[in-house]
Design a protein around this motif. Structure first.
Motif, PDB file in Angstrom:
ATOM      1  N   PHE A  11       0.828  -1.196   0.000  1.00  0.00           N
ATOM      2  CA  PHE A  11       0.000   0.000   0.000  1.00  0.00           C
ATOM      3  C   PHE A  11       0.868   1.252   0.000  1.00  0.00           C
ATOM      4  O   PHE A  11       0.613   2.194  -0.754  1.00  0.00           O
ATOM      5  N   LEU A  12       1.897   1.272   0.832  1.00  0.00           N
ATOM      6  CA  LEU A  12       2.782   2.434   0.883  1.00  0.00           C
ATOM      7  C   LEU A  12       3.572   2.599  -0.411  1.00  0.00           C
ATOM      8  O   LEU A  12       3.853   3.726  -0.821  1.00  0.00           O
ATOM      9  N   LEU A  13       3.934   1.497  -1.069  1.00  0.00           N
ATOM     10  CA  LEU A  13       4.590   1.597  -2.373  1.00  0.00           C
ATOM     11  C   LEU A  13       3.662   2.229  -3.410  1.00  0.00           C
ATOM     12  O   LEU A  13       4.095   3.061  -4.214  1.00  0.00           O
ATOM     13  N   ILE A  14       2.398   1.860  -3.388  1.00  0.00           N
ATOM     14  CA  ILE A  14       1.431   2.427  -4.321  1.00  0.00           C
ATOM     15  C   ILE A  14       1.218   3.911  -4.031  1.00  0.00           C
ATOM     16  O   ILE A  14       1.197   4.736  -4.947  1.00  0.00           O
ATOM     17  N   VAL A  15       1.069   4.257  -2.746  1.00  0.00           N
ATOM     18  CA  VAL A  15       0.905   5.662  -2.374  1.00  0.00           C
ATOM     19  C   VAL A  15       2.137   6.470  -2.768  1.00  0.00           C
ATOM     20  O   VAL A  15       2.032   7.608  -3.241  1.00  0.00           O
ATOM     21  N   ASP A  16       3.320   5.885  -2.589  1.00  0.00           N
ATOM     22  CA  ASP A  16       4.558   6.546  -2.978  1.00  0.00           C
ATOM     23  C   ASP A  16       4.586   6.805  -4.488  1.00  0.00           C
ATOM     24  O   ASP A  16       4.934   7.897  -4.932  1.00  0.00           O
ATOM     25  N   GLY A  17       4.205   5.828  -5.262  1.00  0.00           N
ATOM     26  CA  GLY A  17       4.153   6.003  -6.712  1.00  0.00           C
ATOM     27  C   GLY A  17       3.148   7.059  -7.129  1.00  0.00           C
ATOM     28  O   GLY A  17       3.408   7.857  -8.039  1.00  0.00           O
ATOM     29  N   LEU A  18       2.006   7.082  -6.462  1.00  0.00           N
ATOM     30  CA  LEU A  18       1.003   8.107  -6.780  1.00  0.00           C
ATOM     31  C   LEU A  18       1.502   9.502  -6.411  1.00  0.00           C
ATOM     32  O   LEU A  18       1.240  10.467  -7.138  1.00  0.00           O
ATOM     33  N   ILE A  20       4.602  10.493  -6.419  1.00  0.00           N
ATOM     34  CA  ILE A  20       5.577  10.853  -7.454  1.00  0.00           C
ATOM     35  C   ILE A  20       4.854  11.279  -8.727  1.00  0.00           C
ATOM     36  O   ILE A  20       5.224  12.271  -9.365  1.00  0.00           O
ATOM     37  N   LEU A  21       3.822  10.562  -9.092  1.00  0.00           N
ATOM     38  CA  LEU A  21       3.049  10.911 -10.292  1.00  0.00           C
ATOM     39  C   LEU A  21       2.388  12.276 -10.150  1.00  0.00           C
ATOM     40  O   LEU A  21       2.422  13.088 -11.088  1.00  0.00           O
ATOM     41  N   VAL A  22       1.801  12.559  -8.995  1.00  0.00           N
ATOM     42  CA  VAL A  22       1.179  13.864  -8.765  1.00  0.00           C
ATOM     43  C   VAL A  22       2.218  14.968  -8.863  1.00  0.00           C
ATOM     44  O   VAL A  22       1.969  16.028  -9.455  1.00  0.00           O
ATOM     45  N   ALA A  40       8.012  15.891  -1.500  1.00  0.00           N
ATOM     46  CA  ALA A  40       8.548  15.701  -0.147  1.00  0.00           C
ATOM     47  C   ALA A  40       7.900  14.498   0.526  1.00  0.00           C
ATOM     48  O   ALA A  40       8.576  13.719   1.211  1.00  0.00           O
ATOM     49  N   SER A  41       6.618  14.327   0.337  1.00  0.00           N
ATOM     50  CA  SER A  41       5.923  13.161   0.904  1.00  0.00           C
ATOM     51  C   SER A  41       6.447  11.867   0.295  1.00  0.00           C
ATOM     52  O   SER A  41       6.665  10.882   1.003  1.00  0.00           O
ATOM     53  N   ALA A  42       6.650  11.872  -1.004  1.00  0.00           N
ATOM     54  CA  ALA A  42       7.179  10.686  -1.675  1.00  0.00           C
ATOM     55  C   ALA A  42       8.586  10.370  -1.190  1.00  0.00           C
ATOM     56  O   ALA A  42       8.926   9.198  -0.978  1.00  0.00           O
ATOM     57  N   ALA A  43       9.393  11.395  -0.989  1.00  0.00           N
ATOM     58  CA  ALA A  43      10.752  11.174  -0.495  1.00  0.00           C
ATOM     59  C   ALA A  43      10.740  10.595   0.911  1.00  0.00           C
ATOM     60  O   ALA A  43      11.492   9.657   1.220  1.00  0.00           O
ATOM     61  N   LEU A  44       9.878  11.119   1.768  1.00  0.00           N
ATOM     62  CA  LEU A  44       9.783  10.617   3.141  1.00  0.00           C
ATOM     63  C   LEU A  44       9.297   9.170   3.170  1.00  0.00           C
ATOM     64  O   LEU A  44       9.856   8.332   3.889  1.00  0.00           O
ATOM     65  N   ILE A  45       8.281   8.857   2.391  1.00  0.00           N
ATOM     66  CA  ILE A  45       7.775   7.481   2.333  1.00  0.00           C
ATOM     67  C   ILE A  45       8.842   6.549   1.772  1.00  0.00           C
ATOM     68  O   ILE A  45       9.037   5.437   2.280  1.00  0.00           O
ATOM     69  N   SER A  46       9.558   6.975   0.742  1.00  0.00           N
ATOM     70  CA  SER A  46      10.601   6.136   0.150  1.00  0.00           C
ATOM     71  C   SER A  46      11.715   5.842   1.138  1.00  0.00           C
ATOM     72  O   SER A  46      12.164   4.696   1.248  1.00  0.00           O
TER      73      SER A  46
END
Length: 60
Positions: A11-18, A20-22, A40-46
């Motif tokens: 789930f977190l991988l999918i949210v991370d990808g979304l 990045i896409l946004v 920034a959110s994608a970087a923190l999740i990654s």
């Protein structure tokens, strides 16, 4: 890794990808605050996913 942890990781991988896409779409449309926030959110999740993966996977 339990089934719940695997599901949460996916789930977190999918949210991370979304996120990045946004960020990639919002930047060229001149929505800079949305682009920076989602990047920034994608970087923190990654970073969190990488640290968790490095912590857990060597035990197997």
């Amino acid at each position: 890794m339990s089934e719940l942890e695997r599901g949460l990781y996916r789930f977190l991988l999918i949210v991370d990808g979304l996120a990045i896409l946004v960020s990639m779409v919002a930047g060229p449309l001149r929505h800079t605050s949305i682009a920076i926030g989602s990047a920034a959110s994608a970087a923190l999740i990654s970073v969190c996913l990488i640290i968790y993966g490095l912590h857990f996977w060597p035990r197997q």
